[in-house]
Design a protein around this motif. Sequence first.
Motif, PDB file in Angstrom:
ATOM      1  N   TRP A  47       0.827  -1.201   0.000  1.00 40.08           N
ATOM      2  CA  TRP A  47       0.000   0.000   0.000  1.00 40.08           C
ATOM      3  C   TRP A  47       0.864   1.255   0.000  1.00 40.08           C
ATOM      4  O   TRP A  47       0.530   2.261  -0.628  1.00 40.08           O
ATOM      5  CB  TRP A  47      -0.935   0.011   1.206  1.00 40.08           C
ATOM      6  N   THR A  48       1.969   1.218   0.738  1.00 37.72           N
ATOM      7  CA  THR A  48       2.872   2.367   0.774  1.00 37.72           C
ATOM      8  C   THR A  48       3.418   2.675  -0.615  1.00 37.72           C
ATOM      9  O   THR A  48       3.440   3.822  -1.059  1.00 37.72           O
ATOM     10  CB  THR A  48       4.044   2.097   1.736  1.00 37.72           C
ATOM     11  N   ILE A  49       3.848   1.633  -1.319  1.00 38.58           N
ATOM     12  CA  ILE A  49       4.419   1.834  -2.653  1.00 38.58           C
ATOM     13  C   ILE A  49       3.346   2.287  -3.638  1.00 38.58           C
ATOM     14  O   ILE A  49       3.586   3.164  -4.478  1.00 38.58           O
ATOM     15  CB  ILE A  49       5.104   0.538  -3.123  1.00 38.58           C
ATOM     16  N   LEU A  50       2.136   1.737  -3.534  1.00 41.76           N
ATOM     17  CA  LEU A  50       1.054   2.172  -4.413  1.00 41.76           C
ATOM     18  C   LEU A  50       0.690   3.633  -4.161  1.00 41.76           C
ATOM     19  O   LEU A  50       0.471   4.407  -5.101  1.00 41.76           O
ATOM     20  CB  LEU A  50      -0.173   1.274  -4.217  1.00 41.76           C
ATOM     21  N   PHE A  51       0.629   4.025  -2.889  1.00 41.01           N
ATOM     22  CA  PHE A  51       0.325   5.414  -2.555  1.00 41.01           C
ATOM     23  C   PHE A  51       1.387   6.350  -3.134  1.00 41.01           C
ATOM     24  O   PHE A  51       1.086   7.391  -3.720  1.00 41.01           O
ATOM     25  CB  PHE A  51       0.248   5.583  -1.033  1.00 41.01           C
ATOM     26  N   THR A  52       2.666   5.958  -2.963  1.00 33.43           N
ATOM     27  CA  THR A  52       3.755   6.797  -3.470  1.00 33.43           C
ATOM     28  C   THR A  52       3.731   6.856  -4.990  1.00 33.43           C
ATOM     29  O   THR A  52       4.005   7.894  -5.590  1.00 33.43           O
ATOM     30  CB  THR A  52       5.100   6.250  -2.976  1.00 33.43           C
ATOM     31  N   GLY A  53       3.405   5.721  -5.634  1.00 35.04           N
ATOM     32  CA  GLY A  53       3.294   5.735  -7.093  1.00 35.04           C
ATOM     33  C   GLY A  53       2.214   6.681  -7.571  1.00 35.04           C
ATOM     34  O   GLY A  53       2.394   7.411  -8.554  1.00 35.04           O
TER      35      GLY A  53
ATOM     36  N   ARG B  35      -3.123   6.103   9.397  1.00 37.52           N
ATOM     37  CA  ARG B  35      -3.909   5.067  10.071  1.00 37.52           C
ATOM     38  C   ARG B  35      -5.084   4.660   9.182  1.00 37.52           C
ATOM     39  O   ARG B  35      -5.809   5.509   8.664  1.00 37.52           O
ATOM     40  CB  ARG B  35      -4.449   5.597  11.403  1.00 37.52           C
ATOM     41  N   THR B  36      -5.271   3.376   9.024  1.00 37.72           N
ATOM     42  CA  THR B  36      -6.390   2.874   8.240  1.00 37.72           C
ATOM     43  C   THR B  36      -7.100   1.790   9.036  1.00 37.72           C
ATOM     44  O   THR B  36      -6.628   1.353  10.081  1.00 37.72           O
ATOM     45  CB  THR B  36      -5.906   2.268   6.906  1.00 37.72           C
ATOM     46  N   LYS B  37      -8.237   1.339   8.534  1.00 36.04           N
ATOM     47  CA  LYS B  37      -8.957   0.259   9.199  1.00 36.04           C
ATOM     48  C   LYS B  37      -8.151  -1.033   9.182  1.00 36.04           C
ATOM     49  O   LYS B  37      -8.335  -1.900  10.014  1.00 36.04           O
ATOM     50  CB  LYS B  37     -10.315   0.039   8.520  1.00 36.04           C
ATOM     51  N   GLU B  38      -7.260  -1.159   8.194  1.00 37.29           N
ATOM     52  CA  GLU B  38      -6.472  -2.375   8.077  1.00 37.29           C
ATOM     53  C   GLU B  38      -5.223  -2.342   8.964  1.00 37.29           C
ATOM     54  O   GLU B  38      -4.555  -3.352   9.126  1.00 37.29           O
ATOM     55  CB  GLU B  38      -6.033  -2.579   6.616  1.00 37.29           C
ATOM     56  N   GLY B  39      -4.898  -1.181   9.538  1.00 30.67           N
ATOM     57  CA  GLY B  39      -3.692  -1.092  10.353  1.00 30.67           C
ATOM     58  C   GLY B  39      -2.935   0.175  10.023  1.00 30.67           C
ATOM     59  O   GLY B  39      -3.524   1.217   9.754  1.00 30.67           O
ATOM     60  N   THR B  40      -1.632   0.106  10.036  1.00 30.64           N
ATOM     61  CA  THR B  40      -0.787   1.260   9.775  1.00 30.64           C
ATOM     62  C   THR B  40      -0.088   1.086   8.441  1.00 30.64           C
ATOM     63  O   THR B  40       0.570   0.094   8.205  1.00 30.64           O
ATOM     64  CB  THR B  40       0.260   1.423  10.881  1.00 30.64           C
ATOM     65  N   VAL B  41      -0.233   2.078   7.557  1.00 33.90           N
ATOM     66  CA  VAL B  41       0.504   2.095   6.304  1.00 33.90           C
ATOM     67  C   VAL B  41       1.687   3.021   6.496  1.00 33.90           C
ATOM     68  O   VAL B  41       1.519   4.220   6.639  1.00 33.90           O
ATOM     69  CB  VAL B  41      -0.372   2.587   5.141  1.00 33.90           C
ATOM     70  N   MET B  42       2.882   2.463   6.521  1.00 33.20           N
ATOM     71  CA  MET B  42       4.055   3.277   6.800  1.00 33.20           C
ATOM     72  C   MET B  42       4.501   4.030   5.550  1.00 33.20           C
ATOM     73  O   MET B  42       4.821   3.421   4.534  1.00 33.20           O
ATOM     74  CB  MET B  42       5.196   2.410   7.334  1.00 33.20           C
ATOM     75  N   LEU B  43       4.519   5.359   5.625  1.00 34.57           N
ATOM     76  CA  LEU B  43       5.048   6.188   4.544  1.00 34.57           C
ATOM     77  C   LEU B  43       6.495   6.530   4.874  1.00 34.57           C
ATOM     78  O   LEU B  43       6.842   7.666   5.120  1.00 34.57           O
ATOM     79  CB  LEU B  43       4.208   7.459   4.399  1.00 34.57           C
ATOM     80  N   TRP B  44       7.325   5.523   4.934  1.00 36.04           N
ATOM     81  CA  TRP B  44       8.696   5.782   5.322  1.00 36.04           C
ATOM     82  C   TRP B  44       9.436   6.454   4.178  1.00 36.04           C
ATOM     83  O   TRP B  44       9.092   6.330   3.022  1.00 36.04           O
ATOM     84  CB  TRP B  44       9.372   4.533   5.841  1.00 36.04           C
ATOM     85  N   ASN B  45      10.520   7.141   4.497  1.00 31.17           N
ATOM     86  CA  ASN B  45      11.074   8.169   3.622  1.00 31.17           C
ATOM     87  C   ASN B  45      11.645   7.677   2.316  1.00 31.17           C
ATOM     88  O   ASN B  45      11.676   8.430   1.348  1.00 31.17           O
ATOM     89  CB  ASN B  45      12.147   8.952   4.381  1.00 31.17           C
ATOM     90  N   SER B  46      12.145   6.447   2.229  1.00 35.47           N
ATOM     91  CA  SER B  46      12.777   6.045   0.977  1.00 35.47           C
ATOM     92  C   SER B  46      11.778   6.042  -0.164  1.00 35.47           C
ATOM     93  O   SER B  46      12.110   6.411  -1.285  1.00 35.47           O
ATOM     94  CB  SER B  46      13.428   4.669   1.095  1.00 35.47           C
ATOM     95  N   THR B  47      10.525   5.630   0.075  1.00 37.63           N
ATOM     96  CA  THR B  47       9.533   5.673  -0.996  1.00 37.63           C
ATOM     97  C   THR B  47       8.972   7.073  -1.160  1.00 37.63           C
ATOM     98  O   THR B  47       8.748   7.527  -2.280  1.00 37.63           O
ATOM     99  CB  THR B  47       8.389   4.697  -0.701  1.00 37.63           C
TER     100      THR B  47
END
Length: 261
Positions: A80-86, A142-154
């Motif tokens: 999800w993090t990579i899709l969001f960043t894309g 924060r999402t219903k599924e848990g935590t989506v980490m937007l960590w800095n490399s992406t």
Amino acid sequence: MEKDKYVREMKRYFLDADTGERAGREILEHLEDKQEYYVQMGFSEAQAEKKAMEDLGNPEILGRKLNRCHPPGLDIQTLWTILFTGFLTFLLHWVFIEHDLYFEKIPGAIERFLGLCGLYGFGIFFSVFEIWMGTQELYSIRTKEGTVMLWNSTYICGIGIGIAAQSWEEWMMLAAAGGLLALAVRTVVMKRQWSFANRYLFREGVLSKDTSYRGKAVFPGEHRPKAVFYYEQQEDTLKEGSPVVVGRVEGRRLIIQPESS
């Protein structure tokens, strides 16, 4: 019931809570099946329950063994993090480059390459540092599924890709490369962190100096003392020589508590 207490104790030794919950449900079902088997053999309910738990052995040993069998891998949060960043890079490229808004196109391929390498290095450095310090959830959605980490490399690399790509073909190539790099870095770093936490969680040691917040403790088998932290009651000071146990691990921080507690 005693078997519920057994399962709760076993789950304490899982570093990943979701994996612990799944394993706990499986162990509970196994205990219930074993209990029913012994009841059919003529044991009372209490005797059958006790014998089923005895068959599985010490819950700490079982929990530690099962935890080692479930190292972290690629999960839905990473994807999800990579899709969001894309998606973010898509918007940046469409707004700023395709429509010539605010930014001029970077003229040379070498300049674009060096700039992206700098952004990748910068992002990966801070990502590894966040995981090392156990603070990566500060940058999260924060999402219903848990935590989506937007960590800095992406996140940082996504900004660079969106602005630096000179065409949709170049954007697709850079976005794919960035996603694969993010997956590789996160997998390697998080697995190393899992191994470190698995090594020290609930491990007992002895303080080598008085500790009110940060100190050092000697652990059996280690050549030198390890840095430890005492968050729970900072007004109290744990004295040199006090036995302590690692209650949790945050990144590379070993959080201790008095062994008697």
